[in-house]
Design an enzyme around this catalytic site. Structure first.
Site, PDB file in Angstrom:
ATOM      1  N   ILE A 166       0.824  -1.213   0.000  1.00 43.44           N
ATOM      2  CA  ILE A 166       0.000   0.000   0.000  1.00 43.44           C
ATOM      3  C   ILE A 166       0.859   1.264   0.000  1.00 43.44           C
ATOM      4  CG2 ILE A 166      -0.385   0.313   2.510  1.00 43.44           C
ATOM      5  CD1 ILE A 166      -2.942   0.650  -0.359  1.00 43.44           C
ATOM      6  N   SER A 182      12.236   1.419   7.038  1.00 47.24           N
ATOM      7  CA  SER A 182      11.927   0.203   6.297  1.00 47.24           C
ATOM      8  C   SER A 182      12.906  -0.893   6.694  1.00 47.24           C
ATOM      9  CB  SER A 182      12.024   0.500   4.793  1.00 47.24           C
ATOM     10  OG  SER A 182      12.003  -0.680   4.060  1.00 47.24           O
ATOM     11  N   ARG A 183      12.350  -1.992   7.200  1.00 53.67           N
ATOM     12  CA  ARG A 183      13.198  -3.133   7.586  1.00 53.67           C
ATOM     13  C   ARG A 183      13.960  -3.652   6.378  1.00 53.67           C
ATOM     14  NH1 ARG A 183       9.140  -7.407  10.087  1.00 53.67           N
ATOM     15  NH2 ARG A 183       8.684  -7.498   7.863  1.00 53.67           N
ATOM     16  N   LYS A 237      -5.533   1.772   7.734  1.00 57.95           N
ATOM     17  CA  LYS A 237      -6.607   0.994   8.335  1.00 57.95           C
ATOM     18  C   LYS A 237      -6.165  -0.465   8.475  1.00 57.95           C
ATOM     19  CE  LYS A 237      -8.048  -1.730   5.869  1.00 57.95           C
ATOM     20  NZ  LYS A 237      -7.723  -2.852   4.912  1.00 57.95           N
ATOM     21  N   ASP A 244      -9.822  -7.903   6.660  1.00 58.28           N
ATOM     22  CA  ASP A 244      -8.895  -6.832   6.230  1.00 58.28           C
ATOM     23  C   ASP A 244      -9.522  -6.037   5.074  1.00 58.28           C
ATOM     24  OD1 ASP A 244      -6.024  -5.575   6.191  1.00 58.28           O
ATOM     25  OD2 ASP A 244      -6.488  -6.121   4.123  1.00 58.28           O
TER      26      ASP A 244
HETATM   27  P1  NAP Z   1       2.515  -5.429   3.120  1.00 58.07           P
HETATM   28  O1  NAP Z   1       2.656  -5.414   1.643  1.00 58.07           O
HETATM   29  O2  NAP Z   1       2.769  -6.713   3.849  1.00 58.07           O
HETATM   30  O3  NAP Z   1       3.461  -4.289   3.703  1.00 58.07           O
HETATM   31  C1  NAP Z   1       3.638  -4.055   5.074  1.00 58.07           C
HETATM   32  C2  NAP Z   1       5.050  -3.544   5.284  1.00 58.07           C
HETATM   33  O4  NAP Z   1       5.209  -3.201   6.667  1.00 58.07           O
HETATM   34  C3  NAP Z   1       6.122  -4.592   5.000  1.00 58.07           C
HETATM   35  O5  NAP Z   1       6.477  -4.617   3.642  1.00 58.07           O
HETATM   36  C4  NAP Z   1       7.271  -4.107   5.864  1.00 58.07           C
HETATM   37  O6  NAP Z   1       7.893  -3.049   5.162  1.00 58.07           O
HETATM   38  C5  NAP Z   1       6.576  -3.471   7.071  1.00 58.07           C
HETATM   39  N1  NAP Z   1       6.536  -4.272   8.305  1.00 58.07           N
HETATM   40  C6  NAP Z   1       6.939  -3.840   9.522  1.00 58.07           C
HETATM   41  N2  NAP Z   1       6.758  -4.776  10.449  1.00 58.07           N
HETATM   42  C7  NAP Z   1       6.243  -5.822   9.829  1.00 58.07           C
HETATM   43  C8  NAP Z   1       5.853  -7.099  10.296  1.00 58.07           C
HETATM   44  N3  NAP Z   1       5.945  -7.478  11.575  1.00 58.07           N
HETATM   45  N4  NAP Z   1       5.349  -7.953   9.374  1.00 58.07           N
HETATM   46  C9  NAP Z   1       5.256  -7.594   8.075  1.00 58.07           C
HETATM   47  N5  NAP Z   1       5.624  -6.368   7.593  1.00 58.07           N
HETATM   48  C10 NAP Z   1       6.108  -5.497   8.476  1.00 58.07           C
HETATM   49  O7  NAP Z   1       1.058  -4.970   3.560  1.00 58.07           O
HETATM   50  P2  NAP Z   1       0.144  -3.846   2.869  1.00 58.07           P
HETATM   51  O8  NAP Z   1      -0.788  -4.472   1.920  1.00 58.07           O
HETATM   52  O9  NAP Z   1       0.967  -2.730   2.415  1.00 58.07           O
HETATM   53  O10 NAP Z   1      -0.763  -3.460   4.123  1.00 58.07           O
HETATM   54  C11 NAP Z   1      -0.278  -2.648   5.172  1.00 58.07           C
HETATM   55  C12 NAP Z   1      -1.484  -2.000   5.837  1.00 58.07           C
HETATM   56  O11 NAP Z   1      -2.162  -1.220   4.834  1.00 58.07           O
HETATM   57  C13 NAP Z   1      -2.516  -3.001   6.384  1.00 58.07           C
HETATM   58  O12 NAP Z   1      -3.052  -2.551   7.582  1.00 58.07           O
HETATM   59  C14 NAP Z   1      -3.591  -3.046   5.305  1.00 58.07           C
HETATM   60  O13 NAP Z   1      -4.876  -3.337   5.825  1.00 58.07           O
HETATM   61  C15 NAP Z   1      -3.526  -1.616   4.783  1.00 58.07           C
HETATM   62  N6  NAP Z   1      -4.036  -1.489   3.407  1.00 58.07           N
HETATM   63  C16 NAP Z   1      -3.647  -2.356   2.430  1.00 58.07           C
HETATM   64  C17 NAP Z   1      -4.205  -2.254   1.160  1.00 58.07           C
HETATM   65  C18 NAP Z   1      -3.824  -3.174   0.011  1.00 58.07           C
HETATM   66  O14 NAP Z   1      -4.509  -3.172  -1.017  1.00 58.07           O
HETATM   67  N7  NAP Z   1      -2.760  -3.953   0.100  1.00 58.07           N
HETATM   68  C19 NAP Z   1      -5.153  -1.280   0.897  1.00 58.07           C
HETATM   69  C20 NAP Z   1      -5.475  -0.363   1.888  1.00 58.07           C
HETATM   70  C21 NAP Z   1      -4.921  -0.493   3.142  1.00 58.07           C
HETATM   71  P3  NAP Z   1       9.450  -2.724   5.317  1.00 58.07           P
HETATM   72  O15 NAP Z   1      10.199  -3.886   4.793  1.00 58.07           O
HETATM   73  O16 NAP Z   1       9.630  -1.476   4.527  1.00 58.07           O
HETATM   74  O17 NAP Z   1       9.678  -2.510   6.807  1.00 58.07           O
END
Ligand code: NAP
Length: 308
Positions: A14, A36-37, A90, A168
């Site tokens: 996101i 960013s990790r 969110k 989610d």
């Molecule tokens: P994602 O692709 O898994 O990204 C989350 C990022 O957070 C990871 O890439 C990592 O980035 C960091 N991170 C830090 N601690 C972590 C941990 N313990 N486990 C995993 N990642 C960790 O997830 P996302 O889809 O972006 O979603 C993140 C949030 O945005 C969620 O709450 C989701 O509901 C919300 N969201 C997502 C979407 C969608 O379409 N995907 C839409 C709207 C809202 P670094 O390596 O840079 O630290």
């Protein structure tokens, strides 16, 4: 008006798809660093952690938290204690209670806390709210069905406790519902299908109502292949409204009214900037409370293991 300098924590799907472009497109905002990790490269300095960014990074005013919900509170506390405005992706937390705690700290620190609900910024939502206010509605039906393998590849956190599973995306529908309904909505029943190898549901059915007895149902499914469905149908005594494509489109009695390109994240960042400049916070927990209540009253069926 001075530019608001922002840092992002957690550069995953996101952050890359929406936050970075939305900040770049807003003349009142500037992305200055990320924590960013994985040391993600989005054209600004990357730090191992928020603590490292705050200690060694450029000056900034605000932090956007794009990590999974289970780890959001700790980073939110760090940012608020450092006197930064905070944008929460969110859901705003892993529990309902922790969000109240963050709101109290933001008020104490005199900074903005913004619990964002991107689906509320879909183009059709204001028109749906106005239509509902002018009609006597009898029922609402939510069909939110998407393919987890397509939209959430490799996101193991979503299946862990606190990851919400199919809620989610489902919470996005509930964020629209709580925005457009004229009265408070509450859960009366729920059924959760939980794969035997994970902690969070892959499908769910919810029954809800309000003080007027409106019949509200929701079906969430994470295994929908083919066309994806993000629809809310509202039936009134004298008409029917259908919000589709996650709220971007509306039909009233079968005729299209609003069809707009996706502008949810630009809208979110405009609101964040406005809140900061006005010295206000906005942290509505009602969508998260509905999910929590579904977990409280929901009957659980164990279903086949989820293998990505
Ligand atoms: P994602 O692709 O898994 O990204 C989350 C990022 O957070 C990871 O890439 C990592 O980035 C960091 N991170 C830090 N601690 C972590 C941990 N313990 N486990 C995993 N990642 C960790 O997830 P996302 O889809 O972006 O979603 C993140 C949030 O945005 C969620 O709450 C989701 O509901 C919300 N969201 C997502 C979407 C969608 O379409 N995907 C839409 C709207 C809202 P670094 O390596 O840079 O630290």
């Amino acid at each position: 008006m001075s530019i608001i300098r922002i840092g992002i924590v957690g550069v995953g799907k996101i952050a890359r798809d929406q936050h970075v472009p939305a900040i770049a497109a807003d003349p009142g905002l500037e992305l200055v660093a990320v924590a960013s990790r994985s040391h993600a490269d989005v054209g600004v300095p990357a730090f191992d952690s928020l603590e490292a960014l705050l200690a060694d990074g450029p000056d900034l005013d605000a932090i956007a938290l794009c990590t999974p919900p289970q780890v959001r509170r700790e980073t939110a506390l760090t940012a608020l204690r450092a006197g930064k405005h905070v944008f929460l992706e969110k859901p705003p937390g892993a529990t309902v209670g922790e969000v109240g705690d963050l709101s109290a700290l933001a008020a104490e620190q005199g900074v903005t806390l913004f619990a964002s609900w991107h689906s509320r910024f879909a183009a059709g939502v204001p028109a749906a709210k106005a239509w509902i206010a002018a009609h006597q509605i009898t029922s609402v039906d939510i069909q939110w069905r998407e393919d987890v393998r397509r939209w959430h590849p490799g996101q193991t956190w979503i299946w862990e406790a606190g990851g919400l599973g199919v809620f989610d995306p489902g919470i996005n529908a509930l964020s629209i519902l709580t925005e457009i309904m004229p009265r408070e909505v509450f859960v009366t029943d729920a059924r959760l299908q939980v794969p035997e190898n994970v902690q969070a549901p892959v499908a769910a059915h919810m029954a809800m109502t309000d003080i007027a007895g409106t019949m509200i149902t929701a079906d969430f499914d994470f295994l929908q292949t083919g066309p994806q469905t993000w629809d809310i149908t509202v039936t009134a005594k004298d008409g029917r409204l259908r919000l589709s494509s996650g709220g971007a489109r509306i039909e009233i009695d079968g005729a299209p009214v609003v069809q707009a390109a996706d502008a949810e994240y630009p809208g979110l960042y405009t609101r964040f900037g406005d809140l900061i400049r006005a010295g206000k916070s906005e942290a509505d927990i009602r969508p998260l409370a509905l999910v929590a209540d579904a977990f409280l009253v929901g009957r659980r069926d164990l279903v086949a293991a989820f293998i990505e």
